[in-house]
Design a protein around this motif. Sequence first.
Motif, short mmCIF file in Angstrom:
data_model
loop_
_atom_site.label_atom_id
_atom_site.label_comp_id
_atom_site.label_asym_id
_atom_site.label_seq_id
_atom_site.Cartn_x
_atom_site.Cartn_y
_atom_site.Cartn_z
N ALA A 1 0.84 -1.20 0.00
CA ALA A 1 0.00 0.00 0.00
C ALA A 1 0.87 1.25 0.00
CB ALA A 1 -0.92 -0.01 1.21
N LEU A 2 1.93 1.22 0.81
CA LEU A 2 2.82 2.39 0.86
C LEU A 2 3.50 2.61 -0.49
CD1 LEU A 2 4.39 1.86 4.38
CD2 LEU A 2 2.97 3.77 3.66
N TRP A 3 3.84 1.50 -1.14
CA TRP A 3 4.46 1.62 -2.45
C TRP A 3 3.52 2.34 -3.41
CZ3 TRP A 3 3.34 -0.44 -7.34
CH2 TRP A 3 4.36 -0.33 -8.28
N HIS A 4 2.25 1.95 -3.37
CA HIS A 4 1.28 2.61 -4.24
C HIS A 4 1.14 4.08 -3.91
CE1 HIS A 4 -0.45 -0.56 -6.73
NE2 HIS A 4 -0.23 -1.37 -5.72
N LEU A 5 1.15 4.38 -2.62
CA LEU A 5 0.94 5.77 -2.23
C LEU A 5 2.11 6.65 -2.61
CD1 LEU A 5 -0.73 5.24 1.25
CD2 LEU A 5 -1.80 6.10 -0.80
N ARG A 6 3.28 6.02 -2.79
CA ARG A 6 4.45 6.82 -3.15
C ARG A 6 4.50 7.15 -4.64
NH1 ARG A 6 8.37 2.80 -1.46
NH2 ARG A 6 7.38 2.29 0.52
N LEU A 7 3.65 6.52 -5.42
CA LEU A 7 3.79 6.63 -6.87
C LEU A 7 3.53 8.01 -7.42
CD1 LEU A 7 2.13 3.38 -8.17
CD2 LEU A 7 4.54 3.97 -8.14
N ALA A 8 2.50 8.65 -6.90
CA ALA A 8 2.15 9.96 -7.45
C ALA A 8 2.16 11.00 -6.35
CB ALA A 8 0.77 9.90 -8.11
N HIS A 9 2.58 12.20 -6.70
CA HIS A 9 2.56 13.31 -5.75
C HIS A 9 1.12 13.77 -5.54
CE1 HIS A 9 3.39 17.54 -4.43
NE2 HIS A 9 4.22 16.86 -3.67
N HIS A 10 0.83 14.30 -4.36
CA HIS A 10 -0.56 14.64 -4.07
C HIS A 10 -1.09 15.75 -4.97
CE1 HIS A 10 0.43 18.45 -2.05
NE2 HIS A 10 1.45 17.80 -1.54
N SER A 11 -0.21 16.46 -5.65
CA SER A 11 -0.71 17.51 -6.54
C SER A 11 -1.24 16.93 -7.84
CB SER A 11 0.39 18.52 -6.85
OG SER A 11 1.46 17.85 -7.48
N GLN A 12 -0.86 15.68 -8.14
CA GLN A 12 -1.42 15.04 -9.34
C GLN A 12 -2.73 14.38 -8.91
OE1 GLN A 12 2.58 13.04 -9.53
NE2 GLN A 12 1.96 12.88 -11.65
#
Lengths: 327, 210
Positions: free
Chosen positions: A99-110
């Motif tokens: 899950a953490l890996w997925h959350l790291r994929l995109a910056h919150h501005s995208q």
Amino acid sequence: MADKEKRRSGAAPPGMPDGKATKSDCDREFLSQAGVGELLRGAILKMVEARSDDPIGFLADHFCNLASVTEPGTAGCGDADQMNNGPQSAQEQQHLNRALWHLRLAHHSQRSAFSNNVCVAYDLLNSTGPRRRAAEVPECPEGSCNDSQTEMGGGVRGGLYTQTLQCLCSEGGVPASTSAPLLRRLHCQDHEAVPYDVFRHGVLTCAVFSDYIRQAQRLYAEVCCPDEGPASWALGMAVLGTLREALETSQGSEANCCVNANTKSNSCLEANVKAKRYLEASAKISPYKLGQAMATAQTRGPGGDMDAKEFENAAAELFITRVKVLS
Amino acid sequence: MSSSSSDVLLPVDSSIKPPVFLHLGDTEPLSGVCVLDVTLPFGKTVNVEEISFKNHYTASVSVRLLRTGPPSQWVTAVRDLPLMENPHTEGSDVMVLFHQMQVDPDHVISVRLILKQPSSTWRSFSLEDIRILPHKQQDPEKEVSDWLSDLTLADQHTDLEGLPPPQSVSSSLQQMFALTEVMMQSNETTASIGRFHVDGCYDINLLSLL
């Protein structure tokens, strides 16, 4: 005889001679059987979304994660007990990492990419229910229905959610002492089930907070630059003071802007008021205003120093007091 | 009654919302009161000189104006001005111009027309071709949105020796401000986890019995 032929020509239909055309056909058939097209397409889509700096590393991680997905069935009966022991079983840890890996994929501005990733992460963590038993057969006629019920669980386990937030903050470069007050506002108890909205808000807030703290650290470096020593207390507080004023202005009091009940629902009036407030707030952190504030602070004379940690804590406080407490 | 400016006055660009008919209760088929909201261009206020329209079987009209400047309020500019001599009979439906208002129609953001037709003879009534004429032709070049004109002008340089460059400090602060705003917007849309909800026990009436 027929067996031998099958072994030699792979997926080719028995009885047909090996020719060039058939070889590429059977290559194609092999690929479509393995679902390689879908695999690669998924990998490329993820890569486009994430736009990571290290494409090979990214792909390696991606396929590693996928490989671990296809393994749970092989865990076997023996591991079923392990799932209920203690707050952190191996499977939960694995889900958390993924899950953490997925959350790291995109910056919150995208926005859209980030939302998708949060969805995926939530589903991953949601499927780790305490009652999930891979090996035991449920004693009821609708076996599949029961499975999906335990899969849903009604929400992510509170402890797992809190752990996710902690990992996000620490990976974002925020020291534990700085993020502790934030987590106190956002965390959930272990017995609580976290719905998607709350999960998303928590994850977004932690991601934004990490950016905010990194920015505050950079700001401190700028503020103490001329002296190359710790910044003066007055200067640091003056700078943060302008930010505090801007935040207070943008939230502003509703009290003095409308008298009749009629005006409250007038949308163009509301938009007018909001726009004005934002303009006023941003004027408070303009270079001119900052120059004034800093000059005023300097004229107060020497009065002690402010080190990086104190500055960071003061900046963090501005942010954290505005985070809504979860209830 | 000629207006002071001699050239052709252009009406203000306004949009008219669909009319809202007011009813008492649910069962009345025909309504006798209709409310028309006219929204003026965003960000600018208008000093209203005249309001012109074509009458379509409306018996009387009231005009309310929303004026800006803290505090913003609705005021009644015209109250129950008769447009038809007799509400039941065919009256005039020619263009009517008026600019006698009881209050100063300056700094107006929004205009509300309240139409009344007490007679049930007419199935529908409205005002058409509504135009709002400003006081004087406003000069478009000099005109600045009232958001910007409220900001005060900055004076020139203060002594910045020995201080960090305000430009870069300001841009860092602006980013921190924006990040905090993002978080606060997310605040508003969050559901609660219902930590303190106990089904059936949080009836506010029970609390008042204490």
